[in-house]
Write an enzyme that holds these catalytic residues in place. Structure first.
Site, mmCIF file in Angstrom:
data_model
loop_
_atom_site.group_PDB
_atom_site.id
_atom_site.type_symbol
_atom_site.label_atom_id
_atom_site.label_comp_id
_atom_site.label_asym_id
_atom_site.label_seq_id
_atom_site.Cartn_x
_atom_site.Cartn_y
_atom_site.Cartn_z
ATOM 1 N N THR A 1 31.811 30.791 62.338
ATOM 2 C CA THR A 1 31.734 30.357 60.926
ATOM 3 C C THR A 1 31.615 31.576 60.015
ATOM 4 O O THR A 1 30.989 32.553 60.370
ATOM 5 C CB THR A 1 30.504 29.452 60.719
ATOM 6 O OG1 THR A 1 30.588 28.362 61.610
ATOM 7 C CG2 THR A 1 30.425 28.918 59.286
ATOM 8 N N THR B 1 25.400 28.789 58.516
ATOM 9 C CA THR B 1 26.079 28.993 59.797
ATOM 10 C C THR B 1 25.091 28.729 60.912
ATOM 11 O O THR B 1 23.912 29.040 60.798
ATOM 12 C CB THR B 1 26.625 30.428 59.938
ATOM 13 O OG1 THR B 1 27.161 30.580 61.256
ATOM 14 C CG2 THR B 1 25.558 31.479 59.698
ATOM 15 N N GLY C 1 26.004 23.096 63.727
ATOM 16 C CA GLY C 1 26.285 22.221 62.597
ATOM 17 C C GLY C 1 25.534 20.914 62.590
ATOM 18 O O GLY C 1 25.132 20.419 61.532
#
Lengths: 172, 135
Positions: free
Chosen positions: B1, B52, B55
């Site tokens: 990410t 980040t 998730g």
């Protein structure tokens, strides 16, 4: 008046012992290049929205990070990405999920942000929308990197999911 | 990410996040990076945030908006707001990762509870292009 800027290339359990001095130098150089480009935009009076789009586009173009080129592989070996962008001034936002074949997902999110009809698009429909704006399309092999392929083989062996930064850690 | 947050010379904030997700993900799994309020948020009334990490935890904790809300309704400063969410709330959930955040005064926070976070920062007051990976 002042400007300020911060970027990230991901977080995880990668240990200092798991990153070579050469890899660390590559990452430092890449992040410096991203900061330089976005700082130039801000110092020349560019908007925060332009600056974050420039920064994330550059990070997507760099194979060292898990976005755009260098993105991790899904179970079936494809590259499915997601991105979002938001303006603090207007609270306008744009987001895209499950998108494939678009070189810079953040630029698609920006188009959606600028379109007052939408905030969030996903999948095949989002790809159709991207085609209306002639956003650069690429084949899956554009996103391929040897290091992600190795991570993918490891994850498939254990049938678990991995954060791109995980050295040996697995996430199920 | 990957992600970025910025404050421009007009005093406006913005945030952006992009990712390939988790290695070997299946079943259409999505993370927080495309969810406004979880992986990305920006308001001139508080701060701009990009996240980040794992998730699933950032989704459940609505991390980006939570940090802004601590500032807007809890009258907390940026550092206090990011510390509460990243080092208390997320840690209790075993949510590993980090955030980058900037407030409307140009304060910068790069807060993470994992081993490391690839990160960089600078400003009009700082000639340097600062880079770091580990704590």
């Amino acid at each position: 008046n002042k400007f300020a800027l911060a970027i990230h290339g991901g977080a995880g359990t990668l240990l200092p012992s798991e990153i070579t001095p050469q890899k660390e130098a590559e990452i430092n150089t890449a992040l410096q290049g991203v900061l330089y480009a976005a700082k130039k935009c801000l110092s020349e009076g560019g908007s925060a929205l332009e600056a974050v789009e420039i920064a994330v586009t550059a990070l997507e173009d760099c194979p060292l990070f898990n976005a755009g080129k260098g993105a991790v592989m899904a179970h079936d070996g494809s590259y499915e990405m997601e991105a979002s962008i938001m303006s603090g001034e207007t609270l306008e936002a744009g987001a895209v999920a499950g998108i494939r074949h678009i070189k810079n997902p953040i630029q698609l999110a920006r188009k959606i942000h600028d379109d007052e009809d939408f905030v969030y698009l996903h999948g095949k429909g989002a790809l159709d929308y991207a085609r209306d704006y002639d956003l650069e399309e690429v084949e899956d092999d554009y996103f391929f990197t040897e290091s992600r392929h190795k991570q993918w083989l490891l994850a498939r062996e254990t049938n678990q999911m991995l954060v791109d930064h995980d050295g040996e850690r697995k996430f199920g | 990410t990957v992600g970025a947050v910025a404050l421009d010379l007009d005093g406006n904030l913005a945030a952006a996040t992009s990712t390939g997700g988790l290695v070997n993900k299946r079943f259409g799994r999505l993370g927080d990076s495309s969810v406004i309020g979880s992986g990305t948020y920006a308001s001139n009334d508080s701060c701009a945030v990009s996240c980040t990490g794992y998730g699933e935890f950032f989704l459940k904790a609505t991390v980006a908006r939570d940090i802004a809300a601590h500032m807007e309704f809890g009258q907390r400063k940026l550092k206090e707001a990011t510390d509460i969410v990243v080092h208390d709330k997320l840690v209790k959930m075993q949510g590993e990762g980090g955030v980058i955040a900037i407030d409307h005064q140009g304060n910068i926070e790069l807060s993470f509870n994992s081993e490391g976070m690839y990160r960089g920062w600078t400003s009009s007051d700082d000639e340097q292009l600062n880079i770091a990976i580990f704590k």
